[in-house]
Design a protein around this motif. Structure first.
Motif, mmCIF file in Angstrom:
data_model
loop_
_atom_site.group_PDB
_atom_site.id
_atom_site.type_symbol
_atom_site.label_atom_id
_atom_site.label_comp_id
_atom_site.label_asym_id
_atom_site.label_seq_id
_atom_site.Cartn_x
_atom_site.Cartn_y
_atom_site.Cartn_z
ATOM 1 N N ARG A 76 0.868 4.093 -2.941
ATOM 2 C CA ARG A 76 0.694 5.536 -2.658
ATOM 3 C C ARG A 76 1.870 6.321 -3.229
ATOM 4 O O ARG A 76 1.690 7.440 -3.759
ATOM 5 C CB ARG A 76 0.587 5.746 -1.149
ATOM 6 C CG ARG A 76 -0.743 5.315 -0.553
ATOM 7 C CD ARG A 76 -0.744 5.564 0.955
ATOM 8 N NE ARG A 76 -2.006 5.163 1.547
ATOM 9 C CZ ARG A 76 -3.091 5.934 1.610
ATOM 10 N NH1 ARG A 76 -3.067 7.153 1.098
ATOM 11 N NH2 ARG A 76 -4.202 5.472 2.171
ATOM 12 N N ARG A 105 3.579 5.620 -5.822
ATOM 13 C CA ARG A 105 3.443 5.689 -7.279
ATOM 14 C C ARG A 105 2.427 6.749 -7.703
ATOM 15 O O ARG A 105 2.473 7.238 -8.807
ATOM 16 C CB ARG A 105 3.017 4.313 -7.829
ATOM 17 C CG ARG A 105 4.157 3.295 -7.822
ATOM 18 C CD ARG A 105 3.649 1.940 -8.304
ATOM 19 N NE ARG A 105 3.116 2.051 -9.671
ATOM 20 C CZ ARG A 105 3.832 1.935 -10.775
ATOM 21 N NH1 ARG A 105 5.142 1.740 -10.693
ATOM 22 N NH2 ARG A 105 3.270 2.028 -11.954
ATOM 23 N N GLY A 106 1.491 7.057 -6.797
ATOM 24 C CA GLY A 106 0.495 8.082 -7.090
ATOM 25 C C GLY A 106 -0.668 7.568 -7.879
ATOM 26 O O GLY A 106 -0.759 6.430 -8.294
ATOM 27 N N GLU A 124 0.833 -1.206 0.000
ATOM 28 C CA GLU A 124 0.000 0.000 0.000
ATOM 29 C C GLU A 124 0.871 1.261 0.000
ATOM 30 O O GLU A 124 0.570 2.230 -0.705
ATOM 31 C CB GLU A 124 -0.933 -0.018 1.214
ATOM 32 C CG GLU A 124 -1.694 1.281 1.471
ATOM 33 C CD GLU A 124 -2.656 1.660 0.347
ATOM 34 O OE1 GLU A 124 -3.118 2.821 0.331
ATOM 35 O OE2 GLU A 124 -2.943 0.801 -0.514
ATOM 36 N N ALA A 125 1.963 1.232 0.764
ATOM 37 C CA ALA A 125 2.864 2.393 0.792
ATOM 38 C C ALA A 125 3.472 2.615 -0.598
ATOM 39 O O ALA A 125 3.616 3.763 -1.054
ATOM 40 C CB ALA A 125 3.965 2.179 1.829
#
Length: 297
Positions: free
Chosen positions: A294, A296-297, A290-291
């Motif tokens: 995030r 990667r946008g 998940e990090a």
């Protein structure tokens, strides 16, 4: 956020490698495998990594303990190729496998708990008749037709369906002392009746490797000894729980390797521990993935 990670600090392969105790070649290999996004190159051909690559490496290494190397690689490749739905499907499959393993463990515990440690024996007590016409020494059930009256004998007409053989004793050819011939065992008929199944089912289980009865060398009949009865009872419990034969065969192989039910029961706590560790590893991998998503946008 993803643009900042990709265009900010430039990292060398050794910078990524040191954080995890890896070699720089391992980092390069991960990039070539698609686990890390492709790195930019300097005019001299050197790789220039970014914090985004570091996040990808952390995500991959966190995914491996729970998913395994191959699945973790496939997840990262899917993410880096923009196929996030495929990545989520792979994650879901690992969680489903863990749930299935938990159900299997529960079924095994239930099966072990329901097993009667005493061997399967038909009713009755006393001497019986073996397949070759000898008598069965020691206390043991007699044919289902009832006890043999004193002074009478049972004709030697093949194996009596409901006889549990304790130790088979055959008359000597010359009328001398009898000889013991064979350990504890029962035939396919009484075992099938005791389990409430058909003999054909036991033969199918034998083909699948669930039971391994020996053959009487004189008659060729299947003889189920104590370990075979144990395996048949365990197979019966697990089949009632809906588990496929190949899964049961693998479990029974563990029972045999452990040397019986008691040693296997002692390993169940370790089995629980491994499932718990895998569950936590899946959570840790999900957090790092998940990090990375995030980032990667």
């Amino acid at each position: 956020m993803g643009r900042n990670l990709q265009s900010g600090v430039r990292l060398r392969p050794v910078d990524l490698a040191r954080e995890h105790g890896l070699s720089t070649q391992a980092v390069r290999n991960y990039e070539e495998a698609g686990i890390l996004p492709a790195a930019a190159r300097t005019p001299h051909g050197y790789r220039g990594y970014t914090p985004l690559h570091a996040a990808a490496l952390r995500a991959f290494l966190a995914l491996v303990p729970g998913h395994g190397h191959a699945t973790a690689t496939a997840i990262m490749r899917a993410v880096n190729e923009g196929a996030t739905e495929e990545a989520f499907r792979l994650v879901d499959e690992s969680h489903a496998q863990l749930l299935d393993d938990r159900r299997t463990l529960r079924a095994v515990e239930t099966a072990l708990r329901d097993l009667d440690p005493a061997p399967v024996r038909p009713r009755g007590a006393g001497a019986g008749v073996n397949a070759a016409g000898g008598t069965v020494a020691g206390a043991g059930p007699v044919p289902a037709e009832g006890p043999v009256p004193a002074g009478r004998s049972v004709p030697a007409v093949g194996p009596t369906p409901d006889v549990w053989s304790a130790k088979v004793v055959r008359p000597s050819p010359a009328g001398g002392s009898a000889q013991a011939a064979g350990p504890v065992g029962t035939f396919i008929g009484p075992l099938a009746r005791q389990l409430g199944i058909r003999p054909a089912t036991l033969r199918a289980w034998e083909d699948a490797g669930l039971v391994r009865p020996r053959r009487d060398p004189r008659t060729g009949y299947r003889v189920y000894e104590e370990a075979d009865v144990r395996d048949a009872r365990l197979a019966h419990q697990l089949r009632r729980g809906g588990h496929p034969l190949e899964q049961i065969a693998a479990l029974i192989a563990q029972v045999r390797a452990a040397g019986g039910l008691e040693p296997l029961a002692a390993t169940l706590a370790g089995w629980h521990g491994r499932l718990t560790a895998r569950g936590r590893a899946l959570l840790a991998g999900a957090a790092e993935l998940e990090a990375y998503l995030r980032a990667r946008g």
